[in-house]
Design an enzyme around this catalytic site. Structure first.
Site, PDB file in Angstrom:
ATOM      1  N   ARG A  12      13.074   0.326  11.683  1.00 17.69           N
ATOM      2  CA  ARG A  12      12.947  -0.977  11.013  1.00 17.69           C
ATOM      3  C   ARG A  12      11.807  -1.003  10.000  1.00 17.69           C
ATOM      4  O   ARG A  12      11.634  -1.989   9.281  1.00 17.69           O
ATOM      5  CB  ARG A  12      12.757  -2.088  12.056  1.00 17.69           C
ATOM      6  CG  ARG A  12      13.986  -2.354  12.904  1.00 17.69           C
ATOM      7  CD  ARG A  12      13.764  -3.488  13.905  1.00 17.69           C
ATOM      8  NE  ARG A  12      12.755  -3.134  14.895  1.00 17.69           N
ATOM      9  CZ  ARG A  12      11.568  -3.729  15.008  1.00 17.69           C
ATOM     10  NH1 ARG A  12      11.234  -4.700  14.171  1.00 17.69           N
ATOM     11  NH2 ARG A  12      10.710  -3.355  15.938  1.00 17.69           N
ATOM     12  N   ASP A  36      12.723   2.770  18.701  1.00 16.73           N
ATOM     13  CA  ASP A  36      12.212   1.480  18.255  1.00 16.73           C
ATOM     14  C   ASP A  36      11.521   0.808  19.428  1.00 16.73           C
ATOM     15  O   ASP A  36      12.077   0.727  20.525  1.00 16.73           O
ATOM     16  CB  ASP A  36      13.368   0.607  17.739  1.00 16.73           C
ATOM     17  CG  ASP A  36      12.894  -0.732  17.222  1.00 16.73           C
ATOM     18  OD1 ASP A  36      12.570  -0.807  16.019  1.00 16.73           O
ATOM     19  OD2 ASP A  36      12.835  -1.690  18.015  1.00 16.73           O
ATOM     20  N   GLY A  99       5.895  12.213   8.809  1.00 21.19           N
ATOM     21  CA  GLY A  99       5.330  11.736   7.555  1.00 21.19           C
ATOM     22  C   GLY A  99       4.161  10.802   7.766  1.00 21.19           C
ATOM     23  O   GLY A  99       3.662  10.212   6.822  1.00 21.19           O
ATOM     24  N   PRO A 126       1.718  14.784   4.394  1.00 24.62           N
ATOM     25  CA  PRO A 126       1.067  13.545   3.973  1.00 24.62           C
ATOM     26  C   PRO A 126       1.886  12.759   2.954  1.00 24.62           C
ATOM     27  O   PRO A 126       1.769  11.543   2.869  1.00 24.62           O
ATOM     28  CB  PRO A 126      -0.243  14.032   3.346  1.00 24.62           C
ATOM     29  CG  PRO A 126      -0.498  15.349   3.971  1.00 24.62           C
ATOM     30  CD  PRO A 126       0.858  15.959   4.173  1.00 24.62           C
ATOM     31  N   ASN A 127       2.711  13.450   2.173  1.00 23.36           N
ATOM     32  CA  ASN A 127       3.523  12.774   1.168  1.00 23.36           C
ATOM     33  C   ASN A 127       4.825  13.551   0.983  1.00 23.36           C
ATOM     34  O   ASN A 127       4.802  14.773   0.800  1.00 23.36           O
ATOM     35  CB  ASN A 127       2.762  12.694  -0.158  1.00 23.36           C
ATOM     36  CG  ASN A 127       3.346  11.658  -1.095  1.00 23.36           C
ATOM     37  OD1 ASN A 127       4.564  11.561  -1.256  1.00 23.36           O
ATOM     38  ND2 ASN A 127       2.487  10.872  -1.715  1.00 23.36           N
ATOM     39  N   PHE A 128       5.949  12.830   1.038  1.00 25.34           N
ATOM     40  CA  PHE A 128       7.255  13.464   0.882  1.00 25.34           C
ATOM     41  C   PHE A 128       7.809  13.342  -0.537  1.00 25.34           C
ATOM     42  O   PHE A 128       8.901  13.832  -0.803  1.00 25.34           O
ATOM     43  CB  PHE A 128       8.256  12.857   1.864  1.00 25.34           C
ATOM     44  CG  PHE A 128       8.148  13.418   3.257  1.00 25.34           C
ATOM     45  CD1 PHE A 128       8.511  14.726   3.527  1.00 25.34           C
ATOM     46  CD2 PHE A 128       7.706  12.626   4.305  1.00 25.34           C
ATOM     47  CE1 PHE A 128       8.421  15.246   4.812  1.00 25.34           C
ATOM     48  CE2 PHE A 128       7.620  13.135   5.592  1.00 25.34           C
ATOM     49  CZ  PHE A 128       7.977  14.449   5.853  1.00 25.34           C
ATOM     50  N   HIS A 155      -2.428   1.977  -3.081  1.00 27.79           N
ATOM     51  CA  HIS A 155      -1.311   1.725  -2.175  1.00 27.79           C
ATOM     52  C   HIS A 155      -1.173   0.239  -1.875  1.00 27.79           C
ATOM     53  O   HIS A 155      -2.078  -0.552  -2.138  1.00 27.79           O
ATOM     54  CB  HIS A 155      -1.502   2.495  -0.857  1.00 27.79           C
ATOM     55  CG  HIS A 155      -1.209   3.961  -0.972  1.00 27.79           C
ATOM     56  ND1 HIS A 155      -2.112   4.855  -1.496  1.00 27.79           N
ATOM     57  CD2 HIS A 155      -0.120   4.687  -0.623  1.00 27.79           C
ATOM     58  CE1 HIS A 155      -1.587   6.077  -1.469  1.00 27.79           C
ATOM     59  NE2 HIS A 155      -0.378   5.990  -0.944  1.00 27.79           N
ATOM     60  N   HIS A 156      -0.042  -0.105  -1.269  1.00 29.00           N
ATOM     61  CA  HIS A 156       0.221  -1.477  -0.818  1.00 29.00           C
ATOM     62  C   HIS A 156      -0.828  -1.896   0.217  1.00 29.00           C
ATOM     63  O   HIS A 156      -1.465  -1.062   0.863  1.00 29.00           O
ATOM     64  CB  HIS A 156       1.620  -1.555  -0.200  1.00 29.00           C
ATOM     65  CG  HIS A 156       1.845  -0.572   0.907  1.00 29.00           C
ATOM     66  ND1 HIS A 156       1.589  -0.855   2.233  1.00 29.00           N
ATOM     67  CD2 HIS A 156       2.293   0.711   0.894  1.00 29.00           C
ATOM     68  CE1 HIS A 156       1.860   0.187   2.988  1.00 29.00           C
ATOM     69  NE2 HIS A 156       2.284   1.155   2.197  1.00 29.00           N
ATOM     70  N   LYS A 159      -1.071  -0.727   4.158  1.00 31.77           N
ATOM     71  CA  LYS A 159      -1.416   0.639   4.574  1.00 31.77           C
ATOM     72  C   LYS A 159      -2.654   0.610   5.461  1.00 31.77           C
ATOM     73  O   LYS A 159      -3.631  -0.085   5.153  1.00 31.77           O
ATOM     74  CB  LYS A 159      -1.652   1.521   3.346  1.00 31.77           C
ATOM     75  CG  LYS A 159      -1.875   2.997   3.685  1.00 31.77           C
ATOM     76  CD  LYS A 159      -1.847   3.851   2.448  1.00 31.77           C
ATOM     77  CE  LYS A 159      -2.111   5.321   2.762  1.00 31.77           C
ATOM     78  NZ  LYS A 159      -1.123   5.879   3.693  1.00 31.77           N
TER      79      LYS A 159
END
Length: 266
Positions: A12, A36, A99, A126-128, A155-156, A159
């Site tokens: 989700r 989940d 990730g 760390p980053n895909f 970043h948003h 985070k």
């Protein structure tokens, strides 16, 4: 070889929901189950209007791995859950692709030891985003010629960790080419604490958190009379899915621990 059976932790979440779509849209993958924390015993289609199919939902990873045959676990949650999930997956001979950022060096060493014991693959990234990985590679190349560098990652505002795992990984790669050096005036003083950012072997890392951002990073090099800027921007979380798909395909072919997507990109 049959389809690669995948479990996804955190379906989700912003990244997890993209991973579900990616797996469902990849002909060689099959979604076996999801983890989940709230919806144990339900079906995936019951926990979100954008999900399809009758994939089972588990809240406990051991219950999941005892009930479902799987090849790979994709974890895109938080460090505490990601570490527990990776440990448990390896115990059940399921290959983790993680990730989540924020693992300590001790935790990474522990996973590396478990991978050696089991003799199966594990990828922590760390980053895909392929572009972000190339940014890190280019920054390492540039560090041979520019010894002064600062990293600005944006970043948003949801985070949790700062600096980002990508920024830390970038600094680590740069440090392989750059001698440790204090930057700026030798007598500079911060009139507000933190103004110069985090200090990694003398290079500075600055973290920006704002709504509207996704994942962005700038590596800024400077020398006499010139600057070099290397920047990557992810505008949607779909940008990470090519890397996740590549990691799933690769982890099935290796029997070692890999930290960083750059290590599986030729």
């Amino acid at each position: 070889m049959g389809k690669i059976r995948v479990i996804i932790a955190g379906p989700r979440g912003r990244m997890g929901s993209e991973a579900v779509r990616m797996v469902e849209e990849t002909p060689s993958f099959e979604l076996a189950a999801v983890l989940d924390r709230k919806n144990n015993g339900r079906k995936l289609s019951e926990i979100g209007h954008f999900f399809q199919g009758e994939v089972p939902v588990f809240s406990d990873i051991e219950d999941c791995l005892q009930s479902v045959k799987a090849d790979v676990l994709i974890d895109l949650t938080v460090p505490e859950a990601g570490m527990h999930h990776a440990r448990t997956a390896l115990a059940y001979n399921v290959r983790p692709v993680v990730g989540t950022t924020g693992f300590s060096s001790e935790e990474l060493q522990e996973l590396q030891g478990l991978v050696r014991e089991k003799g199966i693959g594990c990828i922590i990234a760390p980053n895909f985003a392929i572009g972000a990985v190339l940014m890190m590679k280019f920054a390492k190349m540039a560090a041979k010629y520019f010894e002064d560098v600062e990293i600005i990652e944006m970043h948003h505002d949801r985070k949790l960790d700062a600096p980002s795992g990508t920024a830390v990984k970038t600094a680590q790669l740069i440090s392989e080419e750059r001698k440790k050096k204090s930057q700026g005036h030798p007598e500079e003083k911060e009139t507000m604490e933190g103004a110069r950012g985090a200090d990694y072997e003398g290079m500075r890392i600055h973290s920006v958190r704002l709504p509207g951002l996704i994942a962005h990073q700038e590596v800024l090099f400077g020398s006499e009379g010139q600057t070099l800027k290397i920047r990557h921007d992810s505008y949607t979380r779909a940008s990470f899915m090519t890397g996740v798909r590549t990691a799933v395909e690769t982890v099935m072919k290796i029997d070692s621990f890999v930290y960083g997507l750059e290590n599986i990109m030729e």
